[in-house]
Design a protein around this motif. Sequence first.
Motif, PDB file in Angstrom:
ATOM      1  N   VAL A  27       0.870  -1.207   0.000  1.00  0.00           N
ATOM      2  CA  VAL A  27       0.009   0.165   0.140  1.00  0.00           C
ATOM      3  C   VAL A  27       0.945   1.368   0.219  1.00  0.00           C
ATOM      4  O   VAL A  27       0.369   2.127  -0.033  1.00  0.00           O
ATOM      5  CB  VAL A  27      -1.208  -0.407   1.309  1.00  0.00           C
ATOM      6  CG1 VAL A  27      -1.760  -0.847   0.891  1.00  0.00           C
ATOM      7  CG2 VAL A  27      -0.136  -0.024   2.292  1.00  0.00           C
ATOM      8  N   ARG A  28       2.328   1.241   0.706  1.00  0.00           N
ATOM      9  CA  ARG A  28       3.302   2.478   0.215  1.00  0.00           C
ATOM     10  C   ARG A  28       2.657   3.261  -0.959  1.00  0.00           C
ATOM     11  O   ARG A  28       2.590   3.939  -1.155  1.00  0.00           O
ATOM     12  CB  ARG A  28       4.488   2.251   0.721  1.00  0.00           C
ATOM     13  CG  ARG A  28       4.760   3.395   1.264  1.00  0.00           C
ATOM     14  CD  ARG A  28       5.952   3.177   2.269  1.00  0.00           C
ATOM     15  NE  ARG A  28       6.067   2.664   3.146  1.00  0.00           N
ATOM     16  CZ  ARG A  28       6.174   3.924   4.117  1.00  0.00           C
ATOM     17  NH1 ARG A  28       5.529   4.902   3.747  1.00  0.00           N
ATOM     18  NH2 ARG A  28       5.736   3.181   5.456  1.00  0.00           N
ATOM     19  N   PRO A  29       3.038   2.361  -2.293  1.00  0.00           N
ATOM     20  CA  PRO A  29       3.322   3.617  -3.049  1.00  0.00           C
ATOM     21  C   PRO A  29       2.232   3.838  -3.519  1.00  0.00           C
ATOM     22  O   PRO A  29       1.218   5.274  -4.468  1.00  0.00           O
ATOM     23  CB  PRO A  29       3.082   2.294  -4.203  1.00  0.00           C
ATOM     24  CG  PRO A  29       3.635   1.136  -3.564  1.00  0.00           C
ATOM     25  CD  PRO A  29       3.499   1.015  -2.334  1.00  0.00           C
ATOM     26  N   GLU A  30       0.735   4.146  -3.164  1.00  0.00           N
ATOM     27  CA  GLU A  30      -0.462   4.803  -2.957  1.00  0.00           C
ATOM     28  C   GLU A  30      -0.341   5.794  -1.948  1.00  0.00           C
ATOM     29  O   GLU A  30      -0.948   6.427  -2.209  1.00  0.00           O
ATOM     30  CB  GLU A  30      -1.184   3.792  -2.416  1.00  0.00           C
ATOM     31  CG  GLU A  30      -1.911   2.866  -3.249  1.00  0.00           C
ATOM     32  CD  GLU A  30      -1.962   2.679  -4.339  1.00  0.00           C
ATOM     33  OE1 GLU A  30      -2.307   3.848  -5.511  1.00  0.00           O
ATOM     34  OE2 GLU A  30      -2.065   1.393  -5.508  1.00  0.00           O
ATOM     35  N   LEU A  31      -0.003   6.247  -1.227  1.00  0.00           N
ATOM     36  CA  LEU A  31       0.746   7.147  -0.551  1.00  0.00           C
ATOM     37  C   LEU A  31       1.073   8.014  -1.451  1.00  0.00           C
ATOM     38  O   LEU A  31       2.196   8.098  -2.698  1.00  0.00           O
ATOM     39  CB  LEU A  31       2.021   7.442   0.843  1.00  0.00           C
ATOM     40  CG  LEU A  31       1.088   7.198   1.908  1.00  0.00           C
ATOM     41  CD1 LEU A  31       2.735   5.797   2.364  1.00  0.00           C
ATOM     42  CD2 LEU A  31       0.908   7.744   2.891  1.00  0.00           C
ATOM     43  N   GLY A  32       0.413   9.859  -1.501  1.00  0.00           N
ATOM     44  CA  GLY A  32       0.363  10.690  -2.666  1.00  0.00           C
ATOM     45  C   GLY A  32      -0.564  10.759  -3.258  1.00  0.00           C
ATOM     46  O   GLY A  32      -0.763  12.079  -3.564  1.00  0.00           O
ATOM     47  N   ASP A  33      -0.323   9.428  -3.918  1.00  0.00           N
ATOM     48  CA  ASP A  33      -1.263   9.196  -5.834  1.00  0.00           C
ATOM     49  C   ASP A  33      -2.723   9.556  -5.552  1.00  0.00           C
ATOM     50  O   ASP A  33      -3.034   9.852  -6.184  1.00  0.00           O
ATOM     51  CB  ASP A  33      -0.745   7.915  -5.802  1.00  0.00           C
ATOM     52  CG  ASP A  33       0.750   8.259  -6.601  1.00  0.00           C
ATOM     53  OD1 ASP A  33       1.388   8.875  -6.469  1.00  0.00           O
ATOM     54  OD2 ASP A  33       1.171   6.734  -6.669  1.00  0.00           O
ATOM     55  N   ILE A  34      -3.000   9.146  -4.219  1.00  0.00           N
ATOM     56  CA  ILE A  34      -4.304   8.994  -4.063  1.00  0.00           C
ATOM     57  C   ILE A  34      -4.936   9.985  -3.130  1.00  0.00           C
ATOM     58  O   ILE A  34      -6.221  10.065  -2.630  1.00  0.00           O
ATOM     59  CB  ILE A  34      -5.022   7.587  -3.816  1.00  0.00           C
ATOM     60  CG1 ILE A  34      -4.537   7.838  -2.138  1.00  0.00           C
ATOM     61  CG2 ILE A  34      -5.157   6.588  -4.551  1.00  0.00           C
ATOM     62  CD1 ILE A  34      -5.251   6.210  -1.514  1.00  0.00           C
ATOM     63  N   ASP A  35      -4.216  10.731  -2.855  1.00  0.00           N
ATOM     64  CA  ASP A  35      -4.643  11.667  -2.274  1.00  0.00           C
ATOM     65  C   ASP A  35      -5.487  12.998  -2.439  1.00  0.00           C
ATOM     66  O   ASP A  35      -5.129  13.271  -3.374  1.00  0.00           O
ATOM     67  CB  ASP A  35      -3.490  12.367  -1.029  1.00  0.00           C
ATOM     68  CG  ASP A  35      -2.527  12.319   0.195  1.00  0.00           C
ATOM     69  OD1 ASP A  35      -2.795  11.267   0.410  1.00  0.00           O
ATOM     70  OD2 ASP A  35      -1.133  12.104   0.070  1.00  0.00           O
ATOM     71  N   GLY A  36      -6.292  13.280  -1.364  1.00  0.00           N
ATOM     72  CA  GLY A  36      -6.958  15.069  -2.421  1.00  0.00           C
ATOM     73  C   GLY A  36      -6.631  15.666  -1.849  1.00  0.00           C
ATOM     74  O   GLY A  36      -5.966  16.026  -1.050  1.00  0.00           O
ATOM     75  N   ASP A  37      -7.379  16.840  -2.020  1.00  0.00           N
ATOM     76  CA  ASP A  37      -7.402  18.641  -1.802  1.00  0.00           C
ATOM     77  C   ASP A  37      -7.843  18.251  -0.499  1.00  0.00           C
ATOM     78  O   ASP A  37      -7.825  19.495   0.582  1.00  0.00           O
ATOM     79  CB  ASP A  37      -8.389  19.482  -3.006  1.00  0.00           C
ATOM     80  CG  ASP A  37      -7.956  19.096  -4.540  1.00  0.00           C
ATOM     81  OD1 ASP A  37      -7.125  19.270  -4.338  1.00  0.00           O
ATOM     82  OD2 ASP A  37      -9.012  19.485  -4.940  1.00  0.00           O
ATOM     83  N   ARG A  38      -8.612  17.505  -0.039  1.00  0.00           N
ATOM     84  CA  ARG A  38      -9.302  17.729   0.788  1.00  0.00           C
ATOM     85  C   ARG A  38      -8.859  16.546   2.583  1.00  0.00           C
ATOM     86  O   ARG A  38      -9.214  16.691   3.535  1.00  0.00           O
ATOM     87  CB  ARG A  38     -11.112  17.681   1.155  1.00  0.00           C
ATOM     88  CG  ARG A  38     -11.264  18.992   0.319  1.00  0.00           C
ATOM     89  CD  ARG A  38     -12.716  19.010   0.415  1.00  0.00           C
ATOM     90  NE  ARG A  38     -13.189  18.060   1.101  1.00  0.00           N
ATOM     91  CZ  ARG A  38     -14.515  17.314   0.303  1.00  0.00           C
ATOM     92  NH1 ARG A  38     -15.174  16.985  -0.654  1.00  0.00           N
ATOM     93  NH2 ARG A  38     -15.395  17.059   1.497  1.00  0.00           N
ATOM     94  N   ALA A  39      -8.027  15.199   1.656  1.00  0.00           N
ATOM     95  CA  ALA A  39      -7.798  15.001   3.064  1.00  0.00           C
ATOM     96  C   ALA A  39      -6.071  13.993   1.925  1.00  0.00           C
ATOM     97  O   ALA A  39      -6.020  13.982   1.216  1.00  0.00           O
ATOM     98  CB  ALA A  39      -8.929  13.395   2.714  1.00  0.00           C
ATOM     99  N   THR A  40      -5.480  13.284   3.529  1.00  0.00           N
ATOM    100  CA  THR A  40      -4.640  12.925   3.293  1.00  0.00           C
ATOM    101  C   THR A  40      -4.027  11.648   3.729  1.00  0.00           C
ATOM    102  O   THR A  40      -4.637  11.998   5.109  1.00  0.00           O
ATOM    103  CB  THR A  40      -2.453  13.454   3.156  1.00  0.00           C
ATOM    104  OG1 THR A  40      -3.183  14.635   4.884  1.00  0.00           O
ATOM    105  CG2 THR A  40      -3.174  15.244   2.887  1.00  0.00           C
ATOM    106  N   ALA A  41      -3.417  11.234   3.701  1.00  0.00           N
ATOM    107  CA  ALA A  41      -2.323   9.600   4.831  1.00  0.00           C
ATOM    108  C   ALA A  41      -1.273   9.414   4.904  1.00  0.00           C
ATOM    109  O   ALA A  41      -0.318   9.851   3.982  1.00  0.00           O
ATOM    110  CB  ALA A  41      -3.393   8.244   4.310  1.00  0.00           C
ATOM    111  N   THR A  42      -0.930   8.859   5.722  1.00  0.00           N
ATOM    112  CA  THR A  42       0.421   8.744   7.095  1.00  0.00           C
ATOM    113  C   THR A  42       0.539   7.277   7.049  1.00  0.00           C
ATOM    114  O   THR A  42      -0.339   6.625   7.288  1.00  0.00           O
ATOM    115  CB  THR A  42       1.216   9.983   7.407  1.00  0.00           C
ATOM    116  OG1 THR A  42       0.134   9.400   8.628  1.00  0.00           O
ATOM    117  CG2 THR A  42       1.187  10.969   7.254  1.00  0.00           C
TER     118      THR A  42
END
Length: 83
Positions: A27-42
């Motif tokens: 799942v790590r490759p998804e970091l930054g790629d699926i972030d939207g304008d209103r949400a992020t993840a770590t």
Amino acid sequence: MTARPHRTLLTFRYADEERARRVERSVRPELGDIDGDRATATLARDGATLEVTVLADDLVALRAGCNTWATLVGVAEAAGGIA
């Protein structure tokens, strides 16, 4: 940039460190790629525990982020024979 006011921590515990590592690597490759304008993840892993922190501007974005990351982890588990 202001801090996102809403936060949820999703914790996934596995039988051993190797299983947690496999899910993390999936799942790590998804970091930054699926972030939207209103949400992020770590993403963080400590031994056999994987943690996904979802940060969002509003509750709708928080729910969507949580659903997305729970689904991604579930797919990684199923694909790796972990689930």
